[in-house]
Design a protein around this motif. Structure first.
Motif, short mmCIF file in Angstrom:
data_model
loop_
_atom_site.label_atom_id
_atom_site.label_comp_id
_atom_site.label_asym_id
_atom_site.label_seq_id
_atom_site.Cartn_x
_atom_site.Cartn_y
_atom_site.Cartn_z
N TYR A 118 39.46 46.14 36.67
CA TYR A 118 39.67 47.46 36.05
C TYR A 118 40.23 47.17 34.68
O TYR A 118 41.42 46.95 34.54
CB TYR A 118 40.67 48.30 36.85
CG TYR A 118 40.18 48.75 38.20
CD1 TYR A 118 39.21 49.73 38.30
CD2 TYR A 118 40.69 48.20 39.36
CE1 TYR A 118 38.76 50.16 39.53
CE2 TYR A 118 40.26 48.63 40.59
CZ TYR A 118 39.28 49.61 40.67
OH TYR A 118 38.85 50.03 41.89
N LEU A 162 42.99 44.47 34.28
CA LEU A 162 43.55 44.21 35.61
C LEU A 162 42.47 43.68 36.55
O LEU A 162 41.41 44.26 36.67
CB LEU A 162 44.13 45.50 36.19
CG LEU A 162 44.74 45.33 37.57
CD1 LEU A 162 46.24 45.42 37.52
CD2 LEU A 162 44.17 46.34 38.53
N ALA A 185 41.43 43.20 40.18
CA ALA A 185 41.80 43.66 41.52
C ALA A 185 41.28 42.72 42.60
O ALA A 185 41.91 42.58 43.64
CB ALA A 185 41.27 45.07 41.75
N PRO A 239 48.78 43.98 52.63
CA PRO A 239 49.74 44.98 52.14
C PRO A 239 49.07 45.95 51.17
O PRO A 239 48.00 45.68 50.64
CB PRO A 239 50.81 44.14 51.44
CG PRO A 239 50.19 42.81 51.18
CD PRO A 239 49.12 42.62 52.19
N SER A 240 49.72 47.07 50.95
CA SER A 240 49.20 48.10 50.06
C SER A 240 48.95 47.52 48.67
O SER A 240 49.77 46.77 48.17
CB SER A 240 50.21 49.24 50.01
OG SER A 240 49.69 50.29 49.29
N GLY A 241 47.81 47.86 48.08
CA GLY A 241 47.51 47.40 46.73
C GLY A 241 46.84 46.04 46.66
O GLY A 241 46.63 45.51 45.57
N CYS A 242 46.45 45.47 47.81
CA CYS A 242 45.87 44.13 47.77
C CYS A 242 44.37 44.16 47.51
O CYS A 242 43.75 43.12 47.37
CB CYS A 242 46.15 43.39 49.07
SG CYS A 242 45.23 44.02 50.47
N GLY A 243 43.77 45.36 47.44
CA GLY A 243 42.35 45.44 47.09
C GLY A 243 41.43 45.75 48.25
O GLY A 243 40.21 45.64 48.11
N LYS A 244 41.98 46.18 49.37
CA LYS A 244 41.14 46.48 50.54
C LYS A 244 40.20 47.64 50.26
O LYS A 244 38.99 47.55 50.47
CB LYS A 244 42.02 46.85 51.76
CG LYS A 244 43.12 45.88 52.07
CD LYS A 244 43.96 46.36 53.24
CE LYS A 244 44.73 47.65 52.99
NZ LYS A 244 45.90 47.51 52.14
N THR A 270 39.32 48.88 47.45
CA THR A 270 38.39 48.53 46.38
C THR A 270 37.18 47.80 46.95
O THR A 270 36.04 48.14 46.64
CB THR A 270 39.11 47.64 45.34
OG1 THR A 270 40.26 48.34 44.88
CG2 THR A 270 38.21 47.31 44.18
N1 LIG Z 1 40.48 53.31 39.55
C1 LIG Z 1 41.36 52.31 39.35
N2 LIG Z 1 41.74 52.00 38.09
C2 LIG Z 1 42.61 50.99 37.87
N3 LIG Z 1 43.17 50.25 38.84
C3 LIG Z 1 42.84 50.51 40.11
C4 LIG Z 1 41.92 51.56 40.43
N4 LIG Z 1 41.77 51.60 41.78
C5 LIG Z 1 42.58 50.61 42.26
N5 LIG Z 1 43.21 49.98 41.27
C6 LIG Z 1 44.13 48.82 41.42
O1 LIG Z 1 43.48 47.84 42.19
C7 LIG Z 1 44.37 47.27 43.11
C8 LIG Z 1 43.82 47.38 44.52
O2 LIG Z 1 43.83 48.74 44.92
P1 LIG Z 1 43.32 49.21 46.32
O3 LIG Z 1 42.02 48.58 46.62
O4 LIG Z 1 43.36 50.69 46.35
O5 LIG Z 1 44.43 48.64 47.30
P2 LIG Z 1 44.62 48.87 48.86
O6 LIG Z 1 43.55 49.77 49.35
O7 LIG Z 1 44.57 47.49 49.43
O8 LIG Z 1 45.98 49.45 49.02
C9 LIG Z 1 45.70 47.96 42.93
O9 LIG Z 1 46.51 47.12 42.15
C10 LIG Z 1 45.36 49.21 42.20
O10 LIG Z 1 46.41 49.58 41.35
#
Ligand SMILES: Nc1ncnc2c1ncn2[C@@H]1O[C@H](COP(=O)(O)OP(=O)(O)O)[C@@H](O)[C@H]1O
Ligand SMILES: [Mg+2]
Lengths: 305, 349
Positions: free
Chosen positions: B13, B16, B18, B37-42, B44
């Protein structure tokens, strides 16, 4: 105790809304009563004073017998239907397009809202220049692509088309803004779910976005219809009701009888008639909606969950 | 039904990153959970499988076809969202039949399929209701019904149970599992709850910070985690970690000597992390002495938090124990179930 709390809070609620109610009833109600009273009276000004005479339904009979009045109702109906349909459809299309183009949406919002900020006088001036038979841009354009030019504001049909175009140009931004705002609030996940379910772009719009926008669309139609009935200033400056009275919207007709003919009774009666007709139209609309209520489009009420 | 192959998939992104090159092989009919854990990219990764998110690098194959450029509608996947994402203006039956309607399926056939799915999910009596007239659990079922009516190649679930209360979660867990056994559709299930992952999956993918840490069967991950992260993430309560030194007669943590099955000679003398699960610590007459800090009886078991070699250690007792904070107990970790990790890299030794 719960009961006393309820009582107290309802007393509180009543007293806090009281000033507002007084204001509405005082200002709105009083002047309305005045207008209704005038509608059923003959009024003359003698020695700077109103002279009232009860008139029964005389004023209304006079309206029904007046061809220009009947024509103004018809042309206004045409004007309202055309401007509402065009501006809501255009506003919806623009909202859908702008929301899709993430990159351009800031700038397009500004550009699209620009006409709504322009004062009606300026709008009329701009369009007088565009529509003018000799120096107008429109005719020059038509000429270069070898289409017949015409004196837009000089012919009856041309003038009606012209005021519709001007109104749509001026007020589509309002429809756009209302629909765009509502579109931004539509649950993105439902749209993604529809895409996963196999919907293409058009099907997402047709089956998800438009149904979920329905409350906003109805609200916009309603507001635009009221704006259409009240439309006055651009038309007054652009055509002043002409040529041959072809663009005499009700607002122009009322102005004419009130201020030029000083026929207050007739003018008031016409206003009352107009409100009655609009209430009837709204009532009919609500009835239709109620009868078709197999699909309550209450997307807004979903938000709790 | 189909296999899914995720090969070196990346997602950025802007600046960043992911996902940093994720590779997962999912066999036809397999139930795979992505956990982390939350935010690990699942999410995505799951959304990239669905086609809702562009793929920045690598390839995704569904049923042997590269789908990188395909829009969601052409991938034949069904996704169940965390917040259900039901269509608020459609009844339950219309929600469930929507995908079929888009395919111009015959009305009677749609009705038949919707009713069959509704029976499976106990939704028969709710078909004419609108989503707002349903409870959370019922909405969840409708979301699943919408997926199964379609008979897609792959089911994708994104934390579908996290909005339900604990009890409902347990029953829905079992229901989803039995549904999978019945339909046999390849399933990718995202969760941050390791218990959900352990109980449902054929195969678990543990993720952290956009990287796959380990892939394996639930018990394989439990028995031999490749690093401290996986060791601590899988299993509840979490594994205890004690730092110290490996000796040929045990593990020396501070002044306490912990039992260890004969270590490989090259490890002797090395600093390491001693990992032991709470359920693998015996509480009894002999062993190392430790002071009880907290006692948490749950009925079936009792959790004890004790102080051992200056560090907090959790253990689980099956029997009811008559101990209170401040008492001393004797602990004997099962030397056959000890995990040793490198203190710097966290890797298994
Ligand atoms: N649309 C987006 N724009 C920018 N960053 C994003 C976006 N969606 C997710 N992220 C980032 O990508 C990472 C993975 O997010 P996410 O897949 O939602 O995590 P999870 O589902 O494992 O909790 C996070 O650090 C999040 O902040
Ligand atoms: Mg997520």
């Amino acid at each position: 105790m719960a009961l006393t709390f309820w009582r107290r809070s309802s007393v509180f609620a009543k007293t806090t809304t009281l000033p507002f109610l007084v204001l509405i009833v005082g200002v709105g109600g009083y002047s309305w009563a005045q207008v209704v009273l005038m509608a059923f009276s003959h009024l003359r000004i003698e020695a700077g004073e109103f002279v009232w005479q009860p008139a029964g339904f005389d004023n209304f009979r006079e309206i029904l017998a007046n061809e220009l009045a009947m024509y103004s109702l018809a042309v206004t109906a045409l004007f309202v239907v055309a401007t509402v349909v065009l501006s809501v459809v255009l506003g919806l299309v623009l909202a859908l397009l702008v929301q899709r183009s993430r990159r351009l949406n800031r700038i397009s919002q500004v550009v699209l809202l620009w006409p709504a900020i322009v004062a009606p006088v300026v709008v009329s001036l701009i369009w007088l220049l565009i529509l003018s038979p000799n120096i107008g841009v429109l005719n020059k354009l038509l000429d270069t692509v070898r289409l017949p030019t015409q004196d837009w504001l000089g012919t009856e049909a041309g003038a009606i088309v012209a005021i519709i175009i001007v109104d749509v140009w001026h007020w589509t931004p309002v429809a756009f803004l209302m629909l765009y705002t509502a579109l931004c609030a539509v649950d993105e996940e439902a749209i993604e779910a529809a895409r996963c379910d196999g919907a293409n772009e058009w099907q997402v719009i047709r089956y998800i976005k438009i149904p979920m926008l329905m409350p906003a669309i109805i609200g916009t139609v309603f507001i635009r219809a009221i704006m259409g009935v009240k439309a006055f200033d651009e038309m007054y400056l652009l055509t002043a009701g002409g040529p041959n009275g072809a663009t005499t919207l009700v607002s122009l007709h009322i102005r004419d009888v009130f201020f030029d003919q000083l026929n207050y009774g007739y003018g008031s009666a016409f206003s009352v008639l107009l409100v009655a007709l609009m209430s009837l139209a709204i009532g009919a609309g609500m009835l239709v909606r109620h009868l078709r209520a197999i699909r309550p489009f209450s997307a807004t009420r979903e938000v709790e969950a | 039904m189909a296999s899914v192959e995720i090969h070196n998939v990346q997602k950025s992104y802007g600046t960043l990153k992911a996902l940093h090159g994720v590779s997962i092989q999912i066999d036809d009919g397999e139930f795979v959970t992505l956990v982390g854990p939350s935010g690990c990219g699942k999410s995505t990764l799951l959304r990239m499988l669905a086609g809702l998110e562009e793929i920045s690098g690598g390839t995704i194959r569904i049923a042997e076809t590269v789908v990188n450029e395909l829009p969601p509608k052409d991938r034949d996947i069904a996704m169940v969202f965390q917040n259900y994402a039901l269509y608020p203006h459609m009844t339950v039956a219309e929600n469930m039949g929507f995908a079929l309607k888009l395919k111009n399926t015959d009305k009677r056939e749609i009705q038949g399929k919707v009713e069959r799915a509704a029976r499976i999910l106990n939704l028969d009596t709710l078909l004419q209701r609108y989503p707002r007239q349903l409870s959370g659990g019922q909405r969840q079922r409708v979301a699943m019904g919408r997926a199964i009516v379609r008979d897609p190649k792959v089911f994708l679930f994104d934390e579908p149970l996290s909005n339900l209360d604990a009890k409902l979660r347990v029953s829905m867990r079992a229901e989803i599992k039995s549904l999978h056994q019945r339909l046999g559709t390849t399933t990718v299930y995202v969760t941050h709850d390791q218990v959900e992952a352990m109980t449902m999956a054929d195969k678990i993918v543990v993720m952290r910070d956009g990287v796959v840490e380990q892939v394996g069967a639930p018990l394989a991950l439990y028995d031999s985690p490749v690093n401290m992260f996986v060791a601590g993430f899988i299993g509840s309560p979490a594994m205890n970690f004690l730092t110290g030194e490996i000796r040929d007669d045990g593990f020396l943590a501070g002044d306490v000597r912990l039992p260890l099955a004969a270590p490989a000679p090259e490890l002797v003398g090395r600093r390491a992390v001693y990992g032991v699960r709470p359920e693998h610590i015996g509480i009894g007459e002999d062993g190392v002495a430790a002071e009880v800090c907290v006692v948490e009886p749950t009925g079936a078991e009792t959790y004890l938090v004790v102080r051992l070699a200056g560090q907090e250690v959790t253990c689980v007792a099956r029997d009811r124990l008559d101990v209170r904070a401040g008492h001393m107990v004797r602990l004997s970790p099962d030397p056959g179930r000890i995990h040793l990790f490198d203190p710097q890299s966290g890797r298994r030794l």
